[in-house]
Design a protein around this motif. Structure first.
Motif, PDB file in Angstrom:
ATOM      1  N   ALA A   3       0.838  -1.197   0.000  1.00  0.00           N
ATOM      2  CA  ALA A   3       0.000   0.000   0.000  1.00  0.00           C
ATOM      3  C   ALA A   3       0.872   1.245   0.000  1.00  0.00           C
ATOM      4  O   ALA A   3       1.934   1.269   0.631  1.00  0.00           O
ATOM      5  CB  ALA A   3      -0.910   0.003   1.226  1.00  0.00           C
ATOM      6  N   SER A   5       0.553   5.566   0.415  1.00  0.00           N
ATOM      7  CA  SER A   5      -0.272   6.701   0.815  1.00  0.00           C
ATOM      8  C   SER A   5       0.249   7.966   0.143  1.00  0.00           C
ATOM      9  O   SER A   5       1.460   8.140  -0.012  1.00  0.00           O
ATOM     10  CB  SER A   5      -0.229   6.870   2.332  1.00  0.00           C
ATOM     11  OG  SER A   5      -1.116   7.902   2.739  1.00  0.00           O
ATOM     12  N   GLY A  11      -4.782  12.758  -4.969  1.00  0.00           N
ATOM     13  CA  GLY A  11      -5.939  11.895  -5.201  1.00  0.00           C
ATOM     14  C   GLY A  11      -6.576  12.090  -6.568  1.00  0.00           C
ATOM     15  O   GLY A  11      -6.738  11.129  -7.327  1.00  0.00           O
ATOM     16  N   GLN A  41      -2.135  -1.030  -3.536  1.00  0.00           N
ATOM     17  CA  GLN A  41      -3.298  -0.289  -3.071  1.00  0.00           C
ATOM     18  C   GLN A  41      -2.860   1.162  -2.903  1.00  0.00           C
ATOM     19  O   GLN A  41      -1.815   1.427  -2.308  1.00  0.00           O
ATOM     20  CB  GLN A  41      -3.797  -0.842  -1.743  1.00  0.00           C
ATOM     21  CG  GLN A  41      -4.317  -2.246  -1.827  1.00  0.00           C
ATOM     22  CD  GLN A  41      -4.739  -2.769  -0.463  1.00  0.00           C
ATOM     23  OE1 GLN A  41      -4.183  -2.418   0.557  1.00  0.00           O
ATOM     24  NE2 GLN A  41      -5.746  -3.624  -0.463  1.00  0.00           N
ATOM     25  N   TYR A  43      -3.828   4.997  -1.545  1.00  0.00           N
ATOM     26  CA  TYR A  43      -4.650   5.702  -0.567  1.00  0.00           C
ATOM     27  C   TYR A  43      -4.229   7.161  -0.462  1.00  0.00           C
ATOM     28  O   TYR A  43      -3.109   7.516  -0.816  1.00  0.00           O
ATOM     29  CB  TYR A  43      -4.437   5.107   0.841  1.00  0.00           C
ATOM     30  CG  TYR A  43      -4.949   3.718   1.039  1.00  0.00           C
ATOM     31  CD1 TYR A  43      -6.201   3.493   1.591  1.00  0.00           C
ATOM     32  CD2 TYR A  43      -4.163   2.613   0.711  1.00  0.00           C
ATOM     33  CE1 TYR A  43      -6.675   2.203   1.812  1.00  0.00           C
ATOM     34  CE2 TYR A  43      -4.620   1.328   0.923  1.00  0.00           C
ATOM     35  CZ  TYR A  43      -5.871   1.124   1.470  1.00  0.00           C
ATOM     36  OH  TYR A  43      -6.329  -0.143   1.692  1.00  0.00           O
ATOM     37  N   THR A  44      -5.110   7.967   0.093  1.00  0.00           N
ATOM     38  CA  THR A  44      -4.717   9.266   0.637  1.00  0.00           C
ATOM     39  C   THR A  44      -4.963   9.184   2.134  1.00  0.00           C
ATOM     40  O   THR A  44      -5.892   8.491   2.581  1.00  0.00           O
ATOM     41  CB  THR A  44      -5.513  10.447   0.040  1.00  0.00           C
ATOM     42  OG1 THR A  44      -6.908  10.239   0.266  1.00  0.00           O
ATOM     43  CG2 THR A  44      -5.228  10.613  -1.441  1.00  0.00           C
ATOM     44  N   MET A  46      -3.458   7.688   4.715  1.00  0.00           N
ATOM     45  CA  MET A  46      -3.362   6.451   5.502  1.00  0.00           C
ATOM     46  C   MET A  46      -2.946   6.766   6.935  1.00  0.00           C
ATOM     47  O   MET A  46      -2.227   7.718   7.187  1.00  0.00           O
ATOM     48  CB  MET A  46      -2.338   5.486   4.883  1.00  0.00           C
ATOM     49  CG  MET A  46      -2.933   4.585   3.840  1.00  0.00           C
ATOM     50  SD  MET A  46      -1.736   3.500   3.027  1.00  0.00           S
ATOM     51  CE  MET A  46      -1.139   2.502   4.351  1.00  0.00           C
ATOM     52  N   CYS A  51      -8.455   8.697   6.006  1.00  0.00           N
ATOM     53  CA  CYS A  51      -7.942   7.702   5.068  1.00  0.00           C
ATOM     54  C   CYS A  51      -8.996   7.355   4.017  1.00  0.00           C
ATOM     55  O   CYS A  51     -10.150   7.072   4.345  1.00  0.00           O
ATOM     56  CB  CYS A  51      -7.531   6.438   5.816  1.00  0.00           C
ATOM     57  SG  CYS A  51      -6.861   5.159   4.737  1.00  0.00           S
ATOM     58  N   THR A  52      -8.577   7.428   2.755  1.00  0.00           N
ATOM     59  CA  THR A  52      -9.464   7.104   1.643  1.00  0.00           C
ATOM     60  C   THR A  52      -8.731   6.181   0.688  1.00  0.00           C
ATOM     61  O   THR A  52      -7.633   6.510   0.222  1.00  0.00           O
ATOM     62  CB  THR A  52      -9.875   8.383   0.874  1.00  0.00           C
ATOM     63  OG1 THR A  52     -10.524   9.264   1.782  1.00  0.00           O
ATOM     64  CG2 THR A  52     -10.794   8.060  -0.288  1.00  0.00           C
ATOM     65  N   LYS A  53      -9.338   5.037   0.401  1.00  0.00           N
ATOM     66  CA  LYS A  53      -8.751   4.145  -0.589  1.00  0.00           C
ATOM     67  C   LYS A  53      -9.153   4.645  -1.971  1.00  0.00           C
ATOM     68  O   LYS A  53     -10.328   4.781  -2.281  1.00  0.00           O
ATOM     69  CB  LYS A  53      -9.229   2.710  -0.401  1.00  0.00           C
ATOM     70  CG  LYS A  53      -8.557   1.741  -1.366  1.00  0.00           C
ATOM     71  CD  LYS A  53      -8.932   0.306  -1.064  1.00  0.00           C
ATOM     72  CE  LYS A  53      -8.179  -0.640  -1.979  1.00  0.00           C
ATOM     73  NZ  LYS A  53      -8.529  -2.037  -1.689  1.00  0.00           N
ATOM     74  N   GLU A  56      -6.911   0.151  -6.673  1.00  0.00           N
ATOM     75  CA  GLU A  56      -5.808  -0.793  -6.816  1.00  0.00           C
ATOM     76  C   GLU A  56      -5.313  -0.782  -8.253  1.00  0.00           C
ATOM     77  O   GLU A  56      -6.080  -0.514  -9.179  1.00  0.00           O
ATOM     78  CB  GLU A  56      -6.263  -2.208  -6.455  1.00  0.00           C
ATOM     79  CG  GLU A  56      -6.669  -2.354  -5.012  1.00  0.00           C
ATOM     80  CD  GLU A  56      -7.187  -3.741  -4.669  1.00  0.00           C
ATOM     81  OE1 GLU A  56      -7.218  -4.631  -5.553  1.00  0.00           O
ATOM     82  OE2 GLU A  56      -7.562  -3.944  -3.499  1.00  0.00           O
ATOM     83  N   ALA A 129     -11.602   2.463  -6.216  1.00  0.00           N
ATOM     84  CA  ALA A 129     -12.181   1.727  -5.096  1.00  0.00           C
ATOM     85  C   ALA A 129     -13.679   1.522  -5.273  1.00  0.00           C
ATOM     86  O   ALA A 129     -14.207   0.478  -4.919  1.00  0.00           O
ATOM     87  CB  ALA A 129     -11.886   2.455  -3.780  1.00  0.00           C
TER      88      ALA A 129
END
Length: 139
Positions: A3, A5, A11, A41, A43-44, A46, A51-53, A56, A129
């Motif tokens: 993952a 971040s 984003g 993965q 994210y922003t 993390m 946290c936002t996924k 992928e 996501a």
């Protein structure tokens, strides 16, 4: 699965597919970077409540990178990036408008670092996501 971040500002370009790579320091200890072919993965925020996924993606490549921010040279994938148009294209793949915006970000985020050595990680287009949720894949 590894993952990564990102700051919130990255984003939208990640979701739009205009940020297709990340530049990271080498990892120490048990932690490692993605390997080509693995899912990553993205994210922003993390490890925060925000946290936002994002989604992928499959890792395409992991290359050593060296950036000289003062001289304006990047060495990655066994090749030199030296011309202004090539530096701008490189920066755009990393979510910036041009090379000088990338340099300004690095100067602000990494004070005193004029030469950076680490890894460049590229990924295939992102599966958002929201689409993972629809497909029944755990987000």
């Amino acid at each position: 699965m590894v993952a990564y971040s990102f700051k919130k500002r990255f984003g939208p370009p990640i979701l739009a597919g205009t940020k297709e790579q990340t530049i990271r320091a080498e990892r120490a200890g048990k932690s490692r970077h993605a390997r080509p072919g693995e899912l990553v993965q993205l994210y922003t925020g993390m490890r925060t409540r925000q946290c936002t996924k994002l989604g992928e993606a499959r890792c395409l490549a992991v290359w050593p990178i060296k950036m000289d921010l003062i001289v304006g040279i990047v060495f990655a994938n066994d090749g030199w990036i030296r011309t202004a148009p090539d530096l701008d294209a490189f920066a755009q793949r990393d979510g910036f408008a041009d090379w000088w915006e990338l340099v300004a970000f690095w100067v602000a985020e990494h004070p005193g670092v004029e030469i950076f050595e680490g890894v460049l990680i590229r990924w295939q287009p992102l599966v958002p996501a929201s689409e993972l949720d629809i497909a029944g894949v755990a987000a």
